[in-house]
Design an enzyme around this catalytic site. Structure first.
Site, mmCIF file in Angstrom:
data_model
loop_
_atom_site.group_PDB
_atom_site.id
_atom_site.type_symbol
_atom_site.label_atom_id
_atom_site.label_comp_id
_atom_site.label_asym_id
_atom_site.label_seq_id
_atom_site.Cartn_x
_atom_site.Cartn_y
_atom_site.Cartn_z
ATOM 1 N N HIS A 1 -8.171 -5.644 0.922
ATOM 2 C CA HIS A 1 -6.934 -4.909 1.187
ATOM 3 C C HIS A 1 -6.093 -5.699 2.176
ATOM 4 C CE1 HIS A 1 -4.631 -1.304 0.616
ATOM 5 N NE2 HIS A 1 -4.535 -1.098 1.914
ATOM 6 N N ASP B 1 -10.573 -4.976 -3.291
ATOM 7 C CA ASP B 1 -10.005 -3.938 -2.432
ATOM 8 C C ASP B 1 -10.891 -2.691 -2.478
ATOM 9 O OD1 ASP B 1 -8.390 -2.075 -1.096
ATOM 10 O OD2 ASP B 1 -6.545 -2.940 -1.891
ATOM 11 N N SER C 1 0.810 -1.202 0.000
ATOM 12 C CA SER C 1 0.000 0.000 0.000
ATOM 13 C C SER C 1 0.852 1.264 0.000
ATOM 14 C CB SER C 1 -0.972 -0.031 1.180
ATOM 15 O OG SER C 1 -1.954 0.949 1.024
#
Length: 261
Positions: free
Chosen positions: A234, A202, A147
């Site tokens: 996620h 996600d 991320s």
């Protein structure tokens, strides 16, 4: 300006002779130790190699705008969690200097720069932060991460260290007008390969953001791969990490030790 303080780090040492290094950047709100523990939980063991040192640095705590200025261990600040807004370039560039010091430490230890990989990935603790943010806003060295870590890794490699072995970015994205794209438009050198993974489910860092990042980088001369994981939110999966490990060994093979100087 004062030199940035050395980053704290958790290290998995190679079982044999150290001839390559992997720098793995955690997601926002996590730590290097936390990212290492998360991967260890998924694999039931550390992500370890015969010849590669795995380094999990921890971002320094700083005020984080999406959390209304609360302190959090983030690599850089954001104006909001979106791919359609300006980047907080001052905080990005400051952290690139701190991570450059980490790369230089490995070079001083005898590791050639093309034997360093960098990576980035978000952890579940970051997910909680993102959820609160979305609610409040209503919307031969390798380096990489999860991320926010992946975004940091792409800035570090493609703007400042284009001679690294490669970059991986897991559940990550770059903003539409990223400084990375601007830098690559002026580039004429060979660029590190990018390995990307993203889950289609996600809801925090949308799959379309990662896909757009991949397409833009490919159009600017980066050799890229995007591995899609249906129904993955996620988070990380064992299959994803195993694919990543295979790619790492392709980019940083044991045979590289023969020519390392």
């Amino acid at each position: 300006m004062a030199a940035p303080a050395a980053l704290q780090r958790s290290v998995v040492s190679p079982a044999g002779r150290h001839t390559a290094s992997l720098i793995f950047l955690h997601g926002s709100g996590d730590t290097g130790q936390g990212a290492r523990a998360w991967i260890k939980q998924i694999l039931n063991q550390d992500m370890a190699f015969q010849h590669i040192k795995v380094i999990y640095p921890t971002a320094p705590a700083r005020p984080y705008t999406p959390m209304k200025g609360a302190f959090s261990t983030v690599w850089f600040d954001r104006y909001k969690i979106s791919n359609d807004c300006p980047e907080h370039i001052e905080s990005i560039d400051s952290m690139c200097q701190g991570l450059t010091d980490l790369i230089n430490d490995e070079i001083k230890n005898g590791i050639a720069k093309n034997r360093i990989l960098i990576a980035f990935k978000i952890r579940s603790s970051e997910t909680a932060e993102y959820e609160s943010c979305f609610t409040s806003h209503k919307q031969s060295k390798k380096v990489g991460g999860f991320s926010m870590g992946g975004g940091m890794a792409m800035h570090l490699a493609y703007r400042f260290h284009q001679d690294l072995a490669g970059v991986f970015a897991l559940s990550s994205f770059l903003n539409k007008d990223s400084a990375v794209y601007q830098a690559l438009k002026r580039n004429e050198s060979v660029l590190p390969e990018l390995f990307q993974c993203h889950g289609t489910a996600d809801e925090l860092v949308l799959y379309s953001w990662g896909e757009e990042t991949n397409k833009m980088l490919k159009s600017l001369g980066v050799s890229t791969s995007l591995h899609t994981f249906p129904n993955l939110n996620h988070e990380l999966s064992r299959t994803e990490i195993e694919k990543l490990k295979t790619w790492i060994l392709e980019k940083l093979p044991v045979e590289g030790a023969k020519t390392n100087k």
